[in-house]
Design a protein around this motif. Structure first.
Motif, PDB file in Angstrom:
ATOM      1  N   ALA A 244     -12.134   3.574   0.894  1.00  0.00           N
ATOM      2  CA  ALA A 244     -11.173   2.831   0.073  1.00  0.00           C
ATOM      3  C   ALA A 244     -11.914   2.229  -1.108  1.00  0.00           C
ATOM      4  O   ALA A 244     -13.146   2.110  -1.102  1.00  0.00           O
ATOM      5  N   THR A 245     -11.170   1.845  -2.137  1.00  0.00           N
ATOM      6  CA  THR A 245     -11.751   1.204  -3.316  1.00  0.00           C
ATOM      7  C   THR A 245     -12.204  -0.219  -2.961  1.00  0.00           C
ATOM      8  O   THR A 245     -11.760  -0.789  -1.956  1.00  0.00           O
ATOM      9  N   HIS A 252      -9.751  -2.631   7.424  1.00  0.00           N
ATOM     10  CA  HIS A 252      -8.390  -2.166   7.728  1.00  0.00           C
ATOM     11  C   HIS A 252      -8.343  -0.648   7.904  1.00  0.00           C
ATOM     12  O   HIS A 252      -7.290  -0.099   8.239  1.00  0.00           O
ATOM     13  N   GLY A 253      -9.452   0.039   7.669  1.00  0.00           N
ATOM     14  CA  GLY A 253      -9.512   1.484   7.890  1.00  0.00           C
ATOM     15  C   GLY A 253      -9.908   1.860   9.300  1.00  0.00           C
ATOM     16  O   GLY A 253      -9.884   3.040   9.667  1.00  0.00           O
ATOM     17  N   LYS A 254     -10.259   0.881  10.125  1.00  0.00           N
ATOM     18  CA  LYS A 254     -10.799   1.202  11.452  1.00  0.00           C
ATOM     19  C   LYS A 254      -9.761   1.813  12.392  1.00  0.00           C
ATOM     20  O   LYS A 254     -10.081   2.690  13.197  1.00  0.00           O
ATOM     21  N   PHE A 255      -8.513   1.336  12.313  1.00  0.00           N
ATOM     22  CA  PHE A 255      -7.483   1.907  13.188  1.00  0.00           C
ATOM     23  C   PHE A 255      -7.330   3.405  12.935  1.00  0.00           C
ATOM     24  O   PHE A 255      -7.359   4.223  13.870  1.00  0.00           O
ATOM     25  N   ASP A 305      -0.377   4.095   3.919  1.00  0.00           N
ATOM     26  CA  ASP A 305      -0.287   5.047   5.021  1.00  0.00           C
ATOM     27  C   ASP A 305      -1.631   5.324   5.693  1.00  0.00           C
ATOM     28  O   ASP A 305      -1.722   6.196   6.565  1.00  0.00           O
ATOM     29  N   LEU A 306      -2.681   4.602   5.276  1.00  0.00           N
ATOM     30  CA  LEU A 306      -3.997   4.791   5.889  1.00  0.00           C
ATOM     31  C   LEU A 306      -4.603   3.478   6.381  1.00  0.00           C
ATOM     32  O   LEU A 306      -5.117   3.405   7.490  1.00  0.00           O
ATOM     33  N   LEU A 307      -4.553   2.443   5.537  1.00  0.00           N
ATOM     34  CA  LEU A 307      -5.152   1.159   5.910  1.00  0.00           C
ATOM     35  C   LEU A 307      -4.126   0.325   6.669  1.00  0.00           C
ATOM     36  O   LEU A 307      -2.978   0.189   6.238  1.00  0.00           O
ATOM     37  N   ALA A 312      -1.300  -8.406   9.628  1.00  0.00           N
ATOM     38  CA  ALA A 312      -0.395  -8.524   8.486  1.00  0.00           C
ATOM     39  C   ALA A 312       0.741  -7.515   8.517  1.00  0.00           C
ATOM     40  O   ALA A 312       1.664  -7.608   7.714  1.00  0.00           O
ATOM     41  N   SER A 313       0.698  -6.529   9.431  1.00  0.00           N
ATOM     42  CA  SER A 313       1.725  -5.486   9.463  1.00  0.00           C
ATOM     43  C   SER A 313       2.333  -5.385  10.858  1.00  0.00           C
ATOM     44  O   SER A 313       1.678  -5.688  11.857  1.00  0.00           O
TER      45      SER A 313
END
Length: 901
Positions: A244-245, A252-255, A305-307, A312-313
């Motif tokens: 991610a940038t 948040h990319g771990k899931f 759709d990735l992070l 928070a979601s």
């Protein structure tokens, strides 16, 4: 820069006369590309050179390949060790997007040749080809850029000269030249990194060369250059990373990372086929036209759709992310390893990846019960679009590049996946999977047609699958099976006819007879052996007291029962004789059949009222969907009627919403979370007023949460309720609430939070706020990829629907420029701005506007909008008085509406 090839001769692409396709001549075939690219982030251009190895199939004095918006600077053709020409004549066919290279010396059949070209292009802002994406640097607020790609379906030609057809597979050697601090990614892992002198900047840069790819189609090629951070998993055989940038929280990319590693291992075992690449990278791209793209070994995604941030979601976002990740990973085999030979076989890619994402989700998260929601999600999406005359077959003939984007729709994805689900039930899941394994093994690194899949399934099952399934993929539409009960009380009579939402099927449109798997449910279980292949037949049933067709709704059809039988099925649901899928599917069928004149709408309202004791989320999801479809059709009717329908909805859901509550406990079930959210939103948006069971009515509760949030309490609104709370307060609030949500969009920590705020703005009905929403959609604050988000909820009220249509007309040139016709987003916006109307006068106005403008690239979507309006108009003509009478008889309609309709 100047328009490419202005004034060039017209020549180029061949025409496959057997199927009417505009494709390249078959005189040469590419075998390998050696491609080098260097972007310039100062002026958003790039330079490239490519050498393409060719097999010469026929004696040739020309070579044609695809280019689009590229400036060709030099071209050389050589054979073996000799140069054929270094200054050939070039001609360009703008319509076919083909450059043809003409030379005098002949290339003999059977020889090898090389085509070398230097070129330059724009690092465009069209979300296609080699393009730029931007984000804000969190440190100083400046705008930063990365270069990324989107090649599917036909935009590799926009990035570099290529043989841009899925059947023309080749290997690729990619080299990217970039500033030393930037990350460079491509489909393969890095082979070498060297320091070079930059031709563009004159300074020192790095050249990152990647290992050669396996044979693959051009639309799956990808390369990315930018400042990127990543997390990595080594739990799978090859490294799995999420990038991610710098402005995003990479944690948040771990899931997705962990899910991808497990899914790749699962797919390897399921398909008995090793993932053939040395790594799997998944990248969150700030500007992205689709949800995700399955580039082999380098999957790109919308950030949302990735992070995924668990805090928070909500549950529905988690399921969406899981399904998208597993969908794209399924493509690594189905689409990438084995690829359709042309775009009319798109469903082979998308239908299977959709089905497989649900199959794997069910394996990983059985508590999500995804096959239940499949009935209300995928199946209903397919049946809805395919009930329009302007639908298309799963295998849709595609002739030109500009037609392809329009078939990335619910037919290719949802109906395609439903056909696969139907055949998997017909053959048995184990047999079906064995057929898939044989298909992948036989056609690895090759191209296929639908018949190849049927052959593999036939081989595995010993049945003639093609005879059964070709009818489903080659024809548009599906049947409605009408059921009547014979006088002998021992059998039923079933008859199939074409189903159209507009209820005006012509005899010539009703000639296809489908093999309908009846799936007869009785007290004895389910009989899967009965197939209706003729127009009509009698079917014996053990007892006329209880039976239901299409058990679990695995079949692609609607079932029409008599009102008396429908009432009995409602009682059977209460008695526990129907599965969740049966109950949800039965409600969906009844609602769709009322909309098309097979039943009365009053019967559906009565059926829904009878489900007040229903306890399952999926069934309530369908109940609220069907109420919404009725209310949408009645949008432009008299206010008293609309208020009565709203009150009916409120009566159905409010008590359940209050009993369920809107507090969430840690460890609460995935489905329970979504159920609470559904009930809260449905009750609040239908004006929930009072309850004896709680101190707050839902509207007050929503405002209480919202006001705490506005004062800085970020935890005041649970993620599962965020969208509902925003919608409720905007529907009942004003400028203050609107301003708070605009600020929430600007300052939200995650894309999910920001998108939810953006998506809610259209709920505001005040004229000045509607104008602000429409202006905001075209402002620099909203990315082109997200224009549809703020305008979508304007469809929930009449002032918004009217304003949307006016906005589209007033800003047509601007919208068209922001969303080029070749991309599907323009069609999406056109449908948002037109499909909510309900009257013939609306159809006439829309037709008049577009009669004076090109509809190239979205003509099918526009036709579907007009069909949908026509269907609602006819529904109202049939059932306007029926609904009014039912509402009056039950006390929902107290005022006389005479003369107002």
């Amino acid at each position: 820069m100047c328009k490419l090839h202005a004034g060039a001769d017209v020549a180029g692409g061949g025409l496959d006369l057997s199927k009417g396709r505009e494709i390249l001549p078959a005189n040469v075939r590419p075998t390998n590309y050696d491609l080098t690219l260097e972007p310039n982030f100062e002026n958003f251009t790039y330079q490239g050179n490519v050498t393409i190895d060719l097999d010469v199939v026929e004696d040739s004095t020309s070579i044609s390949l695809n280019t689009l918006e590229l400036a060709i600077h030099s071209t050389k053709v050589s054979s073996e060790s000799s140069v054929i020409t270094s200054s050939p004549k070039l001609s360009y066919d703008d319509g076919k997007q083909v450059t043809t290279i003409h030379f005098d010396q002949k290339l003999p059949a059977g020889t090898k040749a090389k085509l070398t070209m230097t070129f330059s292009g724009e690092l465009n802002d069209k979300l296609a080809g080699f393009y730029r994406s931007s984000y804000k640097d969190a440190r100083d607020g400046t705008t930063k850029y990365l270069a990324t790609t989107q090649m599917e379906p036909t935009d590799a030609r926009r990035a570099f000269p290529s043989f841009d057809e899925p059947a023309l597979k080749a290997t690729f050697d990619i080299t990217l030249v970039a500033e030393k601090h930037l990350t460079c990614l491509s489909n393969m892992d890095v082979a070498s990194e060297t320091e070079v002198d930059s031709e563009m900047s004159g300074g020192k840069k790095k050249a990152v060369k990647f290992n050669k790819t396996p044979p693959m189609s051009t639309y799956l090629l990808a390369f990315i250059i930018g400042e990127l951070q990543y997390v990595e998993s080594r739990s799978f055989r090859v490294p799995v990373r999420v990038y991610a940038t710098p402005d995003k929280d990479i944690e948040h990319g771990k899931f997705s990372m962990e899910l991808a590693a497990k899914t790749l291992e699962f797919y390897e075992k399921t398909f008995d086929s090793k993932f053939p690449l040395p790594k799997m990278d998944m990248v969150a791209i700030p500007d992205f036209s689709a949800g995700a793209m399955e580039n082999w070994g380098l999957i790109t995604y919308r950030v949302v759709d990735l992070l995924f941030d668990e805090k928070a979601s909500g549950a529905s976002t988690k399921q969406r992310v899981a399904e998208v990740v597993q969908h794209e990973l399924a493509h690594q085999w189905f689409g990438n390893l084995v690829t359709m030979d042309f775009w009319d076989g798109l469903w082979l890619n998308e239908g299977f990846a959709t089905w497989m994402s649900w199959y794997s989700c069910n394996s990983f998260y059985p508590e999500w019960k995804v096959w239940q929601s499949y009935v209300t999600d995928n199946l209903q999406s397919a049946l809805s679009l395919d009930s329009l005359r302007s639908s298309h077959p799963i295998e849709v003939p595609v002739k030109r590049a500009d037609e392809i984007n329009q078939i990335f729709d619910a037919i290719s994805y949802s109906k395609g996946s439903c056909v696969l689900r139907m055949i998997s039930k017909y053959l048995g899941e184990d047999t079906f999977m064995e057929g898939i394994r044989r298909y992948l093994k036989k056609h690895a690194y090759g191209n296929t047609q639908t018949g190849d899949l049927w052959a593999a399934l036939s081989d595995a099952s010993g049945r003639n699958v093609e005879n059964v399934m070709d009818i489903w993929t080659k024809n548009v539409g599906y049947p409605v099976v009408s059921v009547t009960e014979n006088e002998d009380s021992k059998s039923i009579h079933v008859k199939q006819n074409r189903f159209l939402r507009t209820a005006d099927v012509k005899p010539e449109e009703d000639k296809t007879l489908y093999p309908v798997f009846l799936g007869l449910r009785t007290r004895d279980g389910v009989d899967e052996s009965i197939t209706l292949s003729e127009r009509e037949m009698n079917v014996e049933v053990p007892s006329i007291e209880f039976f239901k067709l299409n058990a679990d709704h695995a079949g692609i059809y609607r079932t029409s029962y008599s009102p008396a039988r429908l009432e009995k099925l409602g009682q059977a649901a209460k008695d526990g004789l129907l599965t969740v899928e049966d109950r949800a599917g039965m409600i969906a069928d009844a609602g769709a059949l009322a909309a098309s004149g097979y039943q009365r709408t009053s019967g559906v309202l009565a059926l829904l009222r009878g489900f007040d004791d229903e306890s399952e989320f999926v069934v309530w999801d369908e109940i609220t969907t069907r109420i919404a479809s009725i209310r949408n059709a009645w949008t432009f009717e008299d206010r008293e009627i609309k208020d009565a329908l709203k009150a009916f909805q409120r009566d159905l859901v409010s008590d359940k919403a209050h009993k369920a509550g809107w507090k969430f406990q840690e460890g609460e079930g995935h489905i329970e979370q979504q159920f609470k959210s559904l009930l809260f939103g449905s009750a609040g948006l239908s004006g929930d007023k009072t309850s004896r069971l709680t101190e707050f009515r839902i509207i007050d509760a929503a405002f209480d949460m919202f006001n705490k949030f506005a004062k800085g309490d970020a935890t005041a609104i649970h993620p599962n309720l965020r969208g509902s709370v925003y919608g409720i307060v905007l529907q009942n609030g004003g400028e203050r609430e609107y301003d708070i949500l605009v600020n929430a969009y600007r300052t939200g920590n995650t894309s999910d939070e920001r998108n939810t705020a953006l998506r809610s703005l259209g709920r505001a009905k005040q004229p000045e706020l509607i104008k602000r929403t429409l202006d905001f959609a075209l402002s620099s604050e909203v990315k082109e990829q997200d224009i549809y988000l703020p305008i979508g909820s304007l469809r929930t009220h009449v002032p918004g629907i009217n304003a949307l249509w006016q906005w589209l007309q007033d800003n047509w040139l601007t919208i068209q420029k922001k969303l080029p016709p070749g991309l599907s987003m323009l069609g999406t916006v056109v449908q948002i701005c037109t499909a909510s109307f309900t009257k013939q006068e609306h159809i006439d106005a829309i037709k008049k506007f577009f009669s004076e403008r090109s509809t190239k690239g979205f003509d099918q979507g526009l036709a579907q909008s007009l069909d949908a309006i026509r269907a609602k108009s006819m529904w109202l003509e049939r059932d306007r008085e029926d609904v009014e009478s039912w509402l009056k008889a039950r006390g929902y309609l107290k005022k006389s509406t005479e003369g107002k309709l």
